[in-house]
Design a protein around this motif. Structure first.
Motif, mmCIF file in Angstrom:
data_model
loop_
_atom_site.group_PDB
_atom_site.id
_atom_site.type_symbol
_atom_site.label_atom_id
_atom_site.label_comp_id
_atom_site.label_asym_id
_atom_site.label_seq_id
_atom_site.Cartn_x
_atom_site.Cartn_y
_atom_site.Cartn_z
ATOM 1 N N SER A 246 0.831 -1.213 0.000
ATOM 2 C CA SER A 246 0.000 0.000 0.000
ATOM 3 C C SER A 246 0.863 1.260 0.000
ATOM 4 N N THR A 249 2.705 1.828 -3.408
ATOM 5 C CA THR A 249 1.864 2.169 -4.563
ATOM 6 C C THR A 249 1.069 3.464 -4.343
ATOM 7 N N ALA A 250 1.293 4.122 -3.211
ATOM 8 C CA ALA A 250 0.500 5.317 -2.858
ATOM 9 C C ALA A 250 0.636 6.443 -3.875
ATOM 10 N N SER A 251 1.781 6.530 -4.554
ATOM 11 C CA SER A 251 1.998 7.626 -5.494
ATOM 12 C C SER A 251 1.633 7.265 -6.930
ATOM 13 N N TRP A 252 1.126 6.070 -7.169
ATOM 14 C CA TRP A 252 0.783 5.672 -8.529
ATOM 15 C C TRP A 252 -0.370 6.528 -9.066
ATOM 16 N N GLU A 254 -2.725 5.564 -10.946
ATOM 17 C CA GLU A 254 -3.917 4.716 -10.848
ATOM 18 C C GLU A 254 -3.681 3.767 -9.671
ATOM 19 N N LYS A 255 -4.489 3.877 -8.626
ATOM 20 C CA LYS A 255 -4.284 3.067 -7.421
ATOM 21 C C LYS A 255 -4.831 1.651 -7.624
ATOM 22 N N GLU A 257 -6.340 -2.060 -6.506
ATOM 23 C CA GLU A 257 -7.072 -2.704 -5.416
ATOM 24 C C GLU A 257 -6.132 -3.730 -4.807
#
Length: 392
Positions: A246, A249-252, A254-255, A257
């Motif tokens: 989590s 990937t917070a700065s992606w 497109e987040k 699931e």
């Protein structure tokens, strides 16, 4: 008169091995008609069967030579302490599962401490791929190897290792995978070119693996969006790594699931158009679930020095099982977002590349077929080794 419990020591260092161990324990109980007492190291699946793990399973799930060198004192201590504890417990059999860097030294120490304990190793080390000298080194300490791949028993004979038996692969009969594959077949009949692409991201099940691949995976997602793709991202992981995934990937743009529920994981496999995956057991899960994918792997700095010891032509199990290239694989410098993004676009659409992978997956499933479930065959061999020792 009620039979005494069957005492099984088990050491499994990863999620996949934990699943194999739980499957084996269930089959042992059914086939022997006895209660199974467990002792050793495992994860949530073995714990559900009654194991109280000596320590957290993740402490021996170490990837890469650099990690092993860094943690060597702790690993050596854990091996010695675990071997002594198992020898004192006096099991009817020790079953070591995968993670050969930990389990094979452990087997050697247990054999020295108490030669009367039969030892079965589940999941043949990749001696056919690199460091073939491990095969004869196993021979004095391992009574039988339970092989998941059809070519491994012959490889052990050729390399002068312990005897091996192909028990089939648990994944080939896994109900959740079979259901996901069937749903993929049904989805294929109603695919719409304009629909949003559902991309499955599988950066690995170990911290070091995730940290090395999550960056390129994120860059690939960014590039896919820049190229006009409408994306839905699904990222299954194991529960204890969900927080790490989590945060990474917070700065992606497109987040994803983030999924850590087993049932939802297989739903994600059924929903995916294509996958971007770390090299490992998950490649076989994807092939059997009929999810076209690209595989990636990054070696650490020390491991690069040992690349000359690698003798296998591919790191991907589907390729090795079928004996031809089904899955494209990218290693180290070649894990490049530009290449990965374009591969994803081809595999997610109705293209010859996608069709070729799906045909290859059929060949993989056919090669892995066994007469009976792997857990049943493995349990039969474990009980035979116990009986053999009791006769002497």
């Amino acid at each position: 008169m009620e039979k005494r419990p069957l005492r099984i020591a088990v050491v499994a260092g990863e999620e996949s091995g934990d699943l194999l161990g739980a499957d084996l324990v269930q089959s042992l109980a059914v086939r022997s008609g006895r209660t199974i007492e467990l002792f050793g190291v495992g994860g949530r699946h073995l714990e559900a069967r009654g194991l109280h793990s000596l320590f957290d399973q993740s402490q021996i799930a170490i990837m890469g030579v650099t990690a092993v060198v860094r943690d060597l004192p702790r690993i050596v201590y854990r091996i010695g302490a675990t071997a002594r504890a198992i020898a004192r417990w006096k099991p009817d059999c020790l079953v070591t599962i995968d993670v050969p860097g930990f389990t094979l030294p452990l087997a050697r120490k247990v054999r020295r401490a108490d030669p009367s304990i039969p030892i079965v190793h589940y999941v043949c080390p990749s001696v056919w791929a690199w460091r073939a000298g491990r095969a004869p080194a196993m021979q004095p300490n391992i009574d039988r190897v339970l092989c998941l791949l059809p070519f491994e028993p012959e490889a052990l004979v050729r390399l002068k290792g312990p005897p091996g038996t192909f028990v089939g692969h648990r994944l080939a009969r896994d109900p959740a995978i079979i259901e996901a594959a069937e749903k993929q077949r049904q989805r294929a009949k109603s695919r719409r070119p304009e629909a949003m692409t559902t991309l499955l991201l599988l950066p690995g099940s170990r911290r070091s693996e995730i940290r090395s691949l999550i960056g390129p995976f994120g860059e690939t997602v960014t590039l896919l969006k820049e190229r006009g793709n409408r994306l839905r991202l699904l990222l299954p992981t194991v529960p204890h790594l969900a927080g790490l995934v989590s945060s990474l990937t917070a700065s992606w743009p497109e987040k994803p699931e983030i999924i850590h529920d087993a049932e939802r994981k297989w739903q994600a496999f059924a929903e995916a158009d294509a996958a971007l995956a770390a090299s490992g057991t998950v490649s076989l899960e994807l092939a059997l679930a009929r999810v076209p994918f690209v595989a990636c792997y990054k070696t650490d700095r020390v491991m690069k020095l040992f690349r000359h010891l690698i003798t296998i032509w591919s790191s991907q199990l589907p390729n090795l099982i079928a004996d031809y290239v089904i899955v494209p694989e990218y290693i180290d410098f070649f894990v490049r977002p530009g290449m990965l993004a374009r591969q994803m676009e081809q595999l997610a659409a109705d293209t010859p590349q996608r069709a070729a992978q799906l045909a290859g997956f059929d060949d993989v499933l056919s090669a892995l077929a066994a007469d009976r479930p792997s857990g049943e065959m493995a349990a039969e061999i474990v009980l035979a080794e116990i009986a053999k020792r009791q006769e002497t």
